[in-house]
Design a protein around this motif. Structure first.
Motif, mmCIF file in Angstrom:
data_model
loop_
_atom_site.group_PDB
_atom_site.id
_atom_site.type_symbol
_atom_site.label_atom_id
_atom_site.label_comp_id
_atom_site.label_asym_id
_atom_site.label_seq_id
_atom_site.Cartn_x
_atom_site.Cartn_y
_atom_site.Cartn_z
ATOM 1 N N ALA A 3 -47.823 -38.222 -6.962
ATOM 2 C CA ALA A 3 -47.027 -39.238 -6.875
ATOM 3 C C ALA A 3 -47.684 -40.462 -7.870
ATOM 4 O O ALA A 3 -47.817 -41.465 -7.283
ATOM 5 N N MET A 60 -43.495 -39.532 0.375
ATOM 6 C CA MET A 60 -44.388 -40.316 -0.873
ATOM 7 C C MET A 60 -43.665 -40.530 -1.849
ATOM 8 O O MET A 60 -44.262 -41.444 -2.739
ATOM 9 N N PHE A 61 -42.667 -40.240 -2.288
ATOM 10 C CA PHE A 61 -41.871 -40.525 -3.608
ATOM 11 C C PHE A 61 -40.769 -41.486 -3.319
ATOM 12 O O PHE A 61 -39.943 -41.434 -2.392
ATOM 13 N N PRO A 62 -40.262 -42.199 -4.403
ATOM 14 C CA PRO A 62 -39.183 -43.020 -4.396
ATOM 15 C C PRO A 62 -37.800 -42.151 -4.677
ATOM 16 O O PRO A 62 -37.994 -41.046 -5.106
ATOM 17 N N PHE A 103 -50.938 -43.212 -1.486
ATOM 18 C CA PHE A 103 -49.763 -42.365 -0.942
ATOM 19 C C PHE A 103 -49.675 -41.803 0.044
ATOM 20 O O PHE A 103 -48.578 -41.311 0.755
ATOM 21 N N GLN A 199 -47.185 -52.825 -4.638
ATOM 22 C CA GLN A 199 -45.793 -52.391 -4.087
ATOM 23 C C GLN A 199 -45.453 -53.490 -3.365
ATOM 24 O O GLN A 199 -46.035 -54.415 -2.581
ATOM 25 N N PRO A 204 -40.128 -50.211 -1.345
ATOM 26 C CA PRO A 204 -41.250 -49.183 -0.813
ATOM 27 C C PRO A 204 -41.335 -47.833 -1.733
ATOM 28 O O PRO A 204 -40.264 -47.368 -2.034
ATOM 29 N N ARG A 205 -42.665 -47.345 -1.836
ATOM 30 C CA ARG A 205 -43.007 -46.376 -2.671
ATOM 31 C C ARG A 205 -42.767 -46.439 -4.230
ATOM 32 O O ARG A 205 -43.306 -45.352 -4.915
ATOM 33 N N TRP A 207 -44.578 -48.322 -7.083
ATOM 34 C CA TRP A 207 -45.849 -48.835 -7.419
ATOM 35 C C TRP A 207 -46.020 -49.458 -9.138
ATOM 36 O O TRP A 207 -45.561 -48.518 -9.956
#
Length: 396
Positions: A3, A60-62, A103, A199, A204-205, A207
């Motif tokens: 991630a 963990m991912f957008p 992450f 962030q 959220p998620r 960066w």
């Protein structure tokens, strides 16, 4: 690898086909070539497999994965192609392992990643997917995973996975530039010249990496120089919406360009745009360091327009406090008024570099061009310091 941070201001493409001179010797790389024409489809398939195997990983991912797919492919390219440069690859993987702590990546996730990657290779590289290729891939993966896991373990012994910081001040320096001051709730140790991932709770998620613009101070405050990128998600929030009292989440400091305060050489700094931030931190550290002689520092700060020379007041104050510092501002896209004219690589072509420590910061393409200019002029590599994204590092 799982991630990675998304870039703040660069557009990424899938890498061009790699050097194929080691075809017979490296069957894993041969199979990887078959992914290149269908890189996006292969990475889409990989993430589908990954999320199906463990739904926790998906958190963990957008939501938007286009940039992430490209970054993963770049990371795989680096790992497979870097088997003959174990020292450079180890440094890259250690930083990657430390970065993945923020992450929530844990050791068990690496096995899931391995299974999803092997399924992807089996599907998209079937023509060359034999026992030798599979063995090469698994050896490369096990080596990479072991380094990343160990680096994360060591980092966890004395550092949190992330820091919560409170914004204490927002200074608007132009229509699209702001300087943010933030106070981490826990001590955050870093070297002058390093960057942190940021962030905002608005996204959220997601960066973004920003260099710290000051040397470490006893008050623990960090200053970040942020330009709002057109079409960006995080940087416009930081410039236009974040207010004092808001919280940011910070990842661990990273980056290999830092101040050499033990050197007695004079210094040349070349900064483009908000690439001024890490250079300013380095200059602060050099000025504050005890030394047998006062080191002369020449800073070229290049920008497209006069309004983008956003920190001249602060730089002039540093000049007054340290008479051995010379600040030379320049613009490239407007007629020059009381400043030089030219791009940072053009300024490098005119600058005095002999027997100086050289620090370069700015957009990747600017750094690459500037390094080439200095090398053509005879500057030795051991005196040239810069940080590049993994995707751009091969260009130098």
């Amino acid at each position: 690898m799982l991630a990675g941070d998304e870039p703040a201001n660069q557009t990424e493409d899938f890498p061009a086909p790699s050097d194929r001179s080691d075809a017979v010797r490296n069957p894993a790389q041969v199979s990887f070539w078959l992914l290149e024409p269908a890189a996006d489809a292969a990475m889409t398939y990989f993430y589908g497999q990954l999320f199906a195997m463990d739904t926790e990983i998906g958190a963990m991912f957008p939501a938007a994965m286009d940039v992430q797919r490209k970054r993963l492919f770049h990371a795989l390219t680096r790992i497979i192609a870097g088997q003959d440069d174990r020292e450079g690859l180890t440094c890259y993987l250690e930083e990657l392992g430390r970065a993945h702590r923020k992450f929530g990546v844990r050791e068990r996730h690496y096995e899931i990643f391995r299974r999803a990657m092997l399924a992807t290779m089996h599907r998209f590289a079937a023509h060359s997917w034999n026992e030798a290729a599979r063995s090469g891939w698994e050896t490369a993966f096990e080596h990479a995973a072991a380094i990343m896991i160990e680096a994360a373990r060591r980092d966890a012994e004395d550092s949190p996975a992330w820091w919560i910081a409170t914004v204490t001040e927002v200074e608007r320096r132009g229509p699209d530039i702001a300087v943010l001051t933030a106070a981490p709730e826990q001590p955050l140790s870093y070297l002058p010249g390093q960057h942190v991932s940021v962030q905002t709770l608005h996204w959220p998620r997601l960066w973004r990496r920003y260099s710290i613009a000051n040397a470490p101070h006893p008050d623990g405050l960090l200053r970040l120089h942020v330009r709002a990128v057109r079409g960006g998600l995080v940087s416009p929030i930081l410039v236009h919406q974040v207010r004092p009292g808001d919280s940011l989440v910070l990842g661990a400091p990273a980056g290999r360009m830092s101040a050499d305060t033990q050197s007695d050489r004079d210094v040349l700094c070349l900064a483009g745009g908000t690439g001024l931030a890490p250079v300013k931190a380095i200059i602060e550290a050099i000025i504050a360091a005890p030394a047998s002689r006062r080191r002369e520092i020449v800073l070229y700060h290049g920008a497209r327009r006069h309004q983008d020379l956003y920190d001249l007041t602060g730089l002039r104050e540093m000049e007054l406090a340290y008479p051995w510092l010379q600040v030379i501002p320049a613009v490239s896209d407007e007629p020059a008024h009381d400043v030089m004219h030219g791009t940072v690589p053009e300024l490098a072509a005119k600058a005095t570099w002999a027997d100086r420590d050289i620090y370069i910061s700015g957009p990747d393409h600017m750094i690459v061009k500037t390094v080439h200019v200095l090398r053509e002029r005879g500057a030795p590599d051991h005196l040239i310091h810069y940080d590049l994204s993994a995707e751009a590092s091969e260009a130098v």
